[in-house]
Design a protein around this motif. Structure first.
Motif, PDB file in Angstrom:
ATOM      1  N   ASP C 250       0.828  -1.211   0.000  1.00 30.26           N
ATOM      2  CA  ASP C 250       0.000   0.000   0.000  1.00 30.26           C
ATOM      3  C   ASP C 250       0.866   1.268   0.000  1.00 30.26           C
ATOM      4  O   ASP C 250       0.467   2.301   0.524  1.00 30.26           O
ATOM      5  CB  ASP C 250      -0.974   0.003   1.189  1.00 30.26           C
ATOM      6  N   GLY C 251       2.044   1.171  -0.594  1.00 28.99           N
ATOM      7  CA  GLY C 251       2.949   2.323  -0.652  1.00 28.99           C
ATOM      8  C   GLY C 251       2.683   3.189  -1.879  1.00 28.99           C
ATOM      9  O   GLY C 251       1.624   3.076  -2.512  1.00 28.99           O
ATOM     10  N   PRO C 252       3.645   4.035  -2.213  1.00 31.18           N
ATOM     11  CA  PRO C 252       3.476   4.940  -3.350  1.00 31.18           C
ATOM     12  C   PRO C 252       3.129   4.179  -4.628  1.00 31.18           C
ATOM     13  O   PRO C 252       3.644   3.081  -4.868  1.00 31.18           O
ATOM     14  CB  PRO C 252       4.863   5.595  -3.495  1.00 31.18           C
ATOM     15  N   ALA C 253       2.251   4.764  -5.447  1.00 31.90           N
ATOM     16  CA  ALA C 253       1.899   4.166  -6.734  1.00 31.90           C
ATOM     17  C   ALA C 253       3.133   4.178  -7.639  1.00 31.90           C
ATOM     18  O   ALA C 253       4.086   4.926  -7.397  1.00 31.90           O
ATOM     19  CB  ALA C 253       0.770   4.977  -7.368  1.00 31.90           C
ATOM     20  N   PRO C 254       3.120   3.353  -8.674  1.00 31.98           N
ATOM     21  CA  PRO C 254       4.221   3.370  -9.635  1.00 31.98           C
ATOM     22  C   PRO C 254       4.521   4.796 -10.081  1.00 31.98           C
ATOM     23  O   PRO C 254       3.601   5.574 -10.343  1.00 31.98           O
ATOM     24  CB  PRO C 254       3.683   2.530 -10.800  1.00 31.98           C
ATOM     25  N   ARG C 255       5.803   5.125 -10.120  1.00 29.60           N
ATOM     26  CA  ARG C 255       6.183   6.492 -10.532  1.00 29.60           C
ATOM     27  C   ARG C 255       7.513   6.448 -11.267  1.00 29.60           C
ATOM     28  O   ARG C 255       8.247   5.465 -11.192  1.00 29.60           O
ATOM     29  CB  ARG C 255       6.236   7.429  -9.320  1.00 29.60           C
ATOM     30  N   GLU C 256       7.793   7.538 -11.988  1.00 27.46           N
ATOM     31  CA  GLU C 256       9.033   7.643 -12.765  1.00 27.46           C
ATOM     32  C   GLU C 256      10.073   8.397 -11.952  1.00 27.46           C
ATOM     33  O   GLU C 256       9.729   9.266 -11.142  1.00 27.46           O
ATOM     34  CB  GLU C 256       8.792   8.450 -14.048  1.00 27.46           C
ATOM     35  N   LEU C 257      11.326   8.129 -12.191  1.00 30.60           N
ATOM     36  CA  LEU C 257      12.400   8.894 -11.547  1.00 30.60           C
ATOM     37  C   LEU C 257      12.296  10.358 -11.962  1.00 30.60           C
ATOM     38  O   LEU C 257      11.981  10.645 -13.111  1.00 30.60           O
ATOM     39  CB  LEU C 257      13.767   8.356 -11.977  1.00 30.60           C
ATOM     40  N   PRO C 258      12.554  11.290 -11.039  1.00 34.27           N
ATOM     41  CA  PRO C 258      12.553  12.703 -11.426  1.00 34.27           C
ATOM     42  C   PRO C 258      13.638  12.958 -12.470  1.00 34.27           C
ATOM     43  O   PRO C 258      14.698  12.312 -12.434  1.00 34.27           O
ATOM     44  CB  PRO C 258      12.856  13.437 -10.127  1.00 34.27           C
ATOM     45  N   PRO C 259      13.388  13.898 -13.413  1.00 35.96           N
ATOM     46  CA  PRO C 259      14.275  14.122 -14.565  1.00 35.96           C
ATOM     47  C   PRO C 259      15.758  14.130 -14.207  1.00 35.96           C
ATOM     48  O   PRO C 259      16.533  13.349 -14.759  1.00 35.96           O
ATOM     49  CB  PRO C 259      13.837  15.487 -15.086  1.00 35.96           C
ATOM     50  N   GLY C 260      16.166  14.951 -13.284  1.00 30.01           N
ATOM     51  CA  GLY C 260      17.596  15.101 -12.995  1.00 30.01           C
ATOM     52  C   GLY C 260      18.273  13.806 -12.590  1.00 30.01           C
ATOM     53  O   GLY C 260      19.483  13.644 -12.724  1.00 30.01           O
ATOM     54  N   THR C 261      17.491  12.871 -12.080  1.00 25.67           N
ATOM     55  CA  THR C 261      18.068  11.652 -11.524  1.00 25.67           C
ATOM     56  C   THR C 261      18.597  10.698 -12.569  1.00 25.67           C
ATOM     57  O   THR C 261      19.430   9.849 -12.279  1.00 25.67           O
ATOM     58  CB  THR C 261      17.003  10.891 -10.704  1.00 25.67           C
ATOM     59  N   THR C 262      18.069  10.833 -13.807  1.00 28.60           N
ATOM     60  CA  THR C 262      18.393   9.790 -14.769  1.00 28.60           C
ATOM     61  C   THR C 262      19.770   9.920 -15.404  1.00 28.60           C
ATOM     62  O   THR C 262      20.206   9.023 -16.097  1.00 28.60           O
ATOM     63  CB  THR C 262      17.320   9.708 -15.870  1.00 28.60           C
ATOM     64  N   ALA C 263      20.449  11.041 -15.126  1.00 34.02           N
ATOM     65  CA  ALA C 263      21.846  11.087 -15.553  1.00 34.02           C
ATOM     66  C   ALA C 263      22.636  10.122 -14.669  1.00 34.02           C
ATOM     67  O   ALA C 263      22.432  10.060 -13.462  1.00 34.02           O
ATOM     68  CB  ALA C 263      22.389  12.500 -15.416  1.00 34.02           C
ATOM     69  N   PRO C 264      23.528   9.374 -15.255  1.00 31.36           N
ATOM     70  CA  PRO C 264      24.236   8.356 -14.474  1.00 31.36           C
ATOM     71  C   PRO C 264      25.298   8.958 -13.543  1.00 31.36           C
ATOM     72  O   PRO C 264      25.855  10.009 -13.852  1.00 31.36           O
ATOM     73  CB  PRO C 264      24.926   7.522 -15.565  1.00 31.36           C
ATOM     74  N   PRO C 265      25.578   8.300 -12.409  1.00 28.83           N
ATOM     75  CA  PRO C 265      26.748   8.667 -11.609  1.00 28.83           C
ATOM     76  C   PRO C 265      27.978   8.611 -12.503  1.00 28.83           C
ATOM     77  O   PRO C 265      28.057   7.756 -13.394  1.00 28.83           O
ATOM     78  CB  PRO C 265      26.826   7.577 -10.543  1.00 28.83           C
ATOM     79  N   ASN C 266      28.918   9.470 -12.269  1.00 31.06           N
ATOM     80  CA  ASN C 266      29.967   9.646 -13.262  1.00 31.06           C
ATOM     81  C   ASN C 266      31.148   8.687 -13.210  1.00 31.06           C
ATOM     82  O   ASN C 266      32.105   8.867 -13.933  1.00 31.06           O
ATOM     83  CB  ASN C 266      30.494  11.076 -13.230  1.00 31.06           C
ATOM     84  N   ARG C 267      31.162   7.767 -12.311  1.00 26.04           N
ATOM     85  CA  ARG C 267      32.283   6.841 -12.331  1.00 26.04           C
ATOM     86  C   ARG C 267      31.815   5.409 -12.114  1.00 26.04           C
ATOM     87  O   ARG C 267      31.018   5.167 -11.239  1.00 26.04           O
ATOM     88  CB  ARG C 267      33.306   7.205 -11.232  1.00 26.04           C
TER      89      ARG C 267
END
Lengths: 267, 267, 267, 267
Positions: C250-267
């Protein structure tokens, strides 16, 4: 996932009735010792008539061995950080394994394999013991149950074996370990049978399942761990560095049992 | 960091000599029961003459209560993933806390505070019990030690109290809890004294330190947990979903103690 | 007992200076991820350049798998009796063993033995995989790392393998398990590579010591266990019967990652 | 007993889909760090944009502190008796309590009560800090989070606070503890803010629930405990007496991070 009903053969709880392995718990209470009830819980049957006194003695023999064993140190270390008593006990029990307490299991394996070899080959226990001692010496291994870091004659062993004879429990297990000790002596090595070896021999003669060897030691040692944790909480400051061996005994001076106590429990 | 030598008053280990609280362990063996030795390890003194039979019965009373209690379920869950026996026991012991096993501690607190209030105010235990019942009912709280989910008359309580009278251990603890039960009944609520309440009363009458209430339950229950873990390993497949209540007893049918067993332990 | 000084090669603590495997901890902070530091603590060296993103993903992949796994149930059971958070976590960790979490270890053994067999015999991985599949099917054994109770295509595996290629970590481990999957398919059995199998392959390609397979899973799962225990404490009443599978999300409904998050960690 | 279905808001598992707090796990993988996923698992939401680098650094800061802390010693003690890796870890975690790791929780309480007092009374943080220092000095109590047995300037604190400013996480928590440090200095006592105090301040500024303070430390320290246990198993003989402080570091000599590593993680 479809779960079917599962079964248990230990305890039956019904309104106003609790039965352990078929016996009413309130009938067991007052009529059997805790040791007999332990035996019943584990094996499913009461121990042989007369064995109670021996079983109590086996449990008493291992109740504590001071503050040096790793189980006591781990339990004290946890307690010293503010752990609750049950959490500190858990840390202690997690430190009872192959190298601490495990000698009972290892010795049971050796004794049983010796007894089995004698049965299968028709050889005497003496002959088998001589072979085993040869094998251990050739591969330079210590034999679990024999030898002790501190004691040259373990006082607990003599007592257990004399009770085992009185109560007529002593059988092939006791015979096998004594024969092994003699075989070592014949090979030039005097080794005491330690308390783990004595218990191993008696668990075989009581037909306790091999897998419960470590459990037997744990059940006997839990009260000692309670005492260790409880003393740590009462006497020491939190987060001290616990030096494993640099402690001194300052409890009651050596004393004799009060007169009435020396009469034996009757079963 | 400079570590000073530390002290312990429990066990003294010297070559060929092990003493628990001053008594030679090999003299305790065969002369006292495991329960008496537990009392000695924890309190520093042997229990009163004659109390052994009661102490054994207290330990036997709590040895197991089937597969439903959380300690049994946690231990079985760990075992079901492949944990070793001691690790599964640790998981079980970590599940004995305020809400499971803790009733003994809570009830000891209530009984002691009742006894103290009577002493301090000069009121009778009856008067104090009536006040306490009023207070608990006004704040709508359950009183630990009274009431049971399954039993309307806990068979273990009757047995413990009759042994406590036989062995002359029964004192203010037993009196206080009985008086509380009567006060509830007078207030219209029939509640059995459960086994935790009975043990709490007896630990007070045996002057066991309050802090060891939970430890007493753990020491008594460890053998039951060993049996539960051992059964899980022997009978069930790994990683099953363990339904907490949907199990059936399939052990030995109800049976009577063998004749020789019903004579009581002699101390 | 004479104790000699002992050695440790992990962490050096000096006034105002803490070094992990030779690197200043305050220099590691902000410059490496937790996953890189974990790798350093365990292996003694930082992971290969570029591998951080994969290691983070491996840890994230196993952070939680809901309330059904035995580690979550054991931890919740302990918490439900009033255990402290660390004690409940310990009960959970004691339930991560051969049959829960252990698939990583078992699969690493299979993959390594396949790779070794190819090296020793000069056979191709395909030929060895076909042999192994034959052997497992002949003895009717499941192969750890392949197959899943719920997923027909484990979404975590695809992601891990694509990151392993991006970060150029993918090597013989990944090749071996893919070849095994194909060999099963050729033998008529479609089995997904599960997340444990994917992690096993990657731990081989990262040259992580075999013995740390179970530790890797535990490190990844501890935060999930914290969340489970914390939820049990916040939402449920003490001593409830915890049905292992009868729960609903009964947690949060399916959701997408916020825009800024989808850039990958850089290393 | 009638069990109703229960609820969980952490993880949703459906065929070929695993979601943590609503986000697909395979989308989190590669896009967030382990630290961000930990934050999500515990708080239910991803951390503020840009905070990842700080959270990673907080976890890295506490990953290990050598072989002296009681959690390392308890874990090594268990390992030394033959415990499995997970059992030894459990013993270590059972030794993280109020007096070891607990400073984070205690310091969070102090900081929050200071902030609340300022809000409620309209006083400045400086005024409140001066009052708190007075109160602690009057009652001769140590204030958690300030002071260190070894470090006069904890290198981890400076680094955490500079990252907290870079990532714009620093808020009232950081301000409060710095003000307390200055108030102590004004009262004649130079005390460093230790790593526990720094983490406490940052957990407040990240709005992490107070109850998870100890959990945060445990999650960070588990990898260090794995390294300690693993080293004990690899380098030491079973059942050695583990002197708590008499050890020497013999690992890699002081070294600099390789060039590529010093660029910061990008979020």
């Amino acid at each position: 996932m479809n779960e079917t009903t599962w079964k248990t053969a230990i305890t039956q709880v019904r309104p106003n009735e609790v039965r352990l392995r078929g016996y009413r718990i309130d009938e067991l209470m007052g009529n059997v010792t805790f040791g007999q009830a332990i035996f019943l819980a584990l094996k499913g049957e009461l121990p042989p008539a007369g064995a109670a006194r021996l079983i109590e003695a086996m449990l008493v023999s291992s109740i504590d061995h001071g503050a040096t064993p790793p189980s006591a140190l781990a339990a004290r270390t946890a307690a010293s950080t503010g752990a609750s008593l049950n959490a500190a006990l858990a840390a202690g029990i997690l430190s009872i394994n192959r190298f601490h307490g495990g000698a009972i299991y290892d010795c049971m394996s050796i004794l049983q394999s010796g007894i089995d070899r004698a049965t299968e080959t028709g050889k005497s226990l003496e002959a088998v013991a001589a072979e085993l001692v040869d094998e251990y010496q050739a591969s330079n291994r210590r034999m679990a149950g024999l030898g002790h870091r501190i004691h040259t004659a373990d006082p607990r062993t003599a007592r257990l074996f004399s009770l085992a004879e009185e109560t007529q429990v002593a059988g092939q297990g006791v015979e096998m370990i004594r024969t092994l000790q003699q075989a070592f002596e014949a090979a030039g090595k005097r080794l005491p049978i330690n308390v783990d070896g004595a218990i191993a021999a008696l668990l075989i003669d009581l037909q306790m399942p091999h897998d419960l060897a470590n459990a037997f030691f744990i059940m006997a040692r839990v009260p000692g761990l309670v005492a260790q944790v409880s003393e740590e909480m009462a006497r020491e400051r939190p987060m001290r560095a616990i030096h494993p061996t640099d402690h001194e005994y300052d409890g009651p001076a050596p004393r004799e049992l009060p007169p009435g106590t020396t009469a034996p429990p009757n079963r």
